[in-house]
Design a protein around this motif. Structure first.
Motif, short mmCIF file in Angstrom:
data_model
loop_
_atom_site.label_atom_id
_atom_site.label_comp_id
_atom_site.label_asym_id
_atom_site.label_seq_id
_atom_site.Cartn_x
_atom_site.Cartn_y
_atom_site.Cartn_z
N GLY A 127 17.76 39.44 -7.51
CA GLY A 127 18.34 38.65 -6.43
C GLY A 127 18.80 39.46 -5.25
O GLY A 127 19.50 38.94 -4.38
N LYS A 128 18.43 40.75 -5.19
CA LYS A 128 18.84 41.62 -4.09
C LYS A 128 17.62 42.27 -3.45
O LYS A 128 16.61 42.50 -4.09
CB LYS A 128 19.77 42.74 -4.59
CG LYS A 128 21.03 42.26 -5.30
CD LYS A 128 22.03 41.66 -4.33
CE LYS A 128 23.33 41.33 -5.04
NZ LYS A 128 24.32 40.68 -4.14
N ASN A 145 21.49 39.91 -0.14
CA ASN A 145 21.09 38.84 -1.04
C ASN A 145 19.70 38.36 -0.64
O ASN A 145 19.41 38.18 0.55
CB ASN A 145 22.07 37.68 -0.96
CG ASN A 145 23.43 38.04 -1.52
OD1 ASN A 145 23.54 38.78 -2.49
ND2 ASN A 145 24.49 37.54 -0.91
N THR A 146 18.83 38.15 -1.62
CA THR A 146 17.45 37.78 -1.33
C THR A 146 17.36 36.56 -0.43
O THR A 146 16.58 36.52 0.53
CB THR A 146 16.67 37.52 -2.63
OG1 THR A 146 16.72 38.70 -3.45
CG2 THR A 146 15.23 37.16 -2.35
N GLN A 147 18.18 35.54 -0.70
CA GLN A 147 18.11 34.31 0.09
C GLN A 147 18.54 34.53 1.54
O GLN A 147 18.12 33.81 2.44
CB GLN A 147 18.96 33.20 -0.53
CG GLN A 147 20.46 33.47 -0.61
CD GLN A 147 20.88 34.12 -1.91
OE1 GLN A 147 20.06 34.81 -2.54
NE2 GLN A 147 22.11 33.90 -2.34
N ASP A 148 19.36 35.57 1.77
CA ASP A 148 19.83 35.83 3.14
C ASP A 148 18.74 36.44 4.02
O ASP A 148 18.80 36.32 5.25
CB ASP A 148 21.03 36.79 3.11
CG ASP A 148 22.25 36.18 2.43
OD1 ASP A 148 22.30 34.94 2.32
OD2 ASP A 148 23.13 36.95 2.01
N ALA A 150 15.23 36.15 3.14
CA ALA A 150 13.97 35.69 2.56
C ALA A 150 12.82 35.73 3.56
O ALA A 150 11.70 36.14 3.22
CB ALA A 150 14.13 34.28 2.02
N THR A 184 27.12 40.99 2.68
CA THR A 184 28.25 40.06 2.53
C THR A 184 29.51 40.86 2.16
O THR A 184 29.41 41.94 1.59
CB THR A 184 27.96 39.02 1.42
OG1 THR A 184 27.64 39.70 0.20
CG2 THR A 184 26.80 38.12 1.82
#
Length: 221
Positions: A127-128, A145-148, A150, A184
């Motif tokens: 997830g990183k 963070n992966t979603q941040d 993507a 973050t």
């Protein structure tokens, strides 16, 4: 025995994935202590008094130790809760000092280029997204963070690279230096900037990446 936490990057597994772990390693205990040169004021140290970072302003609220080994604590303006620290330590040998700086010469990963033309490597796991590069005597690792990120894996890395270049952080003449920052806020002050000059090591840790980088850049040493 005292222990410190250390991020290990760039270890390839059989599947080619990056192994990232937290390991405990003995800290150096044979630190030199001065006899009668106590520090009680920030002005007696190399640390800046007030720092205006991108997203917050912090002010030094205390200084303690000796001229060779001291700690300065920072809090957000109008508060008393420590959000960052600046620590300087003198060691018996250059080798002892070097072991305290998490400098990474090489890492595994997909090669990429940051927006300044800086060569870097990228890997994603758990997830990183980890982006690493070296500049002069410094190594820099960003963790997002992966979603941040993507849509753009190097988004945060580009921001950090621009910041450290603008503030001339990695232009500091050091034996070695290491930057490790997250996209973050980190409650455990996991963001860090460390650098060695001979037998001396300075280390800034904090909750906000921008603040840690700015404190380190404004330091007098």
């Amino acid at each position: 025995m005292n222990f410190k936490r250390k991020i290990q990057l760039g270890i390839a597994t059989a599947t080619g994935m990056l192994v990232v772990g937290i390991v405990a390693v003995p800290s150096v205990t044979n630190v030199l202590h001065a006899a009668s040169d106590s520090v009680s004021l920030v002005s007696q140290t190399a640390a800046p008094t007030t720092v205006k970072a991108t997203n917050q302003t912090v002010k030094a609220i205390s200084a303690s130790g000796t001229k060779g080994n001291y700690r300065v604590k920072y809090a957000k303006a109008g508060t008393s809760s420590t959000t960052a620290t600046y620590q300087q330590t003198n060691y018996n040998t250059k080798s002892d000092a070097s072991s305290q700086v998490d400098y990474l010469a090489n890492t595994q990963g997909q090669r990429t280029t940051l927006n300044s033309g800086t060569a870097a490597t990228v890997q994603g796991t758990m997830g990183k997204v980890y982006v690493h590069w070296n500049t002069g005597s410094w190594s820099v690792t960003t963790i997002a963070n992966t979603q941040d990120v993507a849509g753009n894996p190097t988004k945060f890395a580009n921001h950090v690279n621009n910041q450290i270049q603008k503030q001339d952080l990695t232009s500091k003449n050091v034996t070695s230096g290491a930057v490790t920052v997250y996209d973050t806020p980190q409650n455990g002050q996991a963001n860090s900037v460390q650098w060695q000059n001979g037998k001396q090591v300075a280390k800034v840790q904090g909750q906000q990446a921008n603040t840690v980088i700015k404190i380190a850049a404004d330091a007098k040493n």
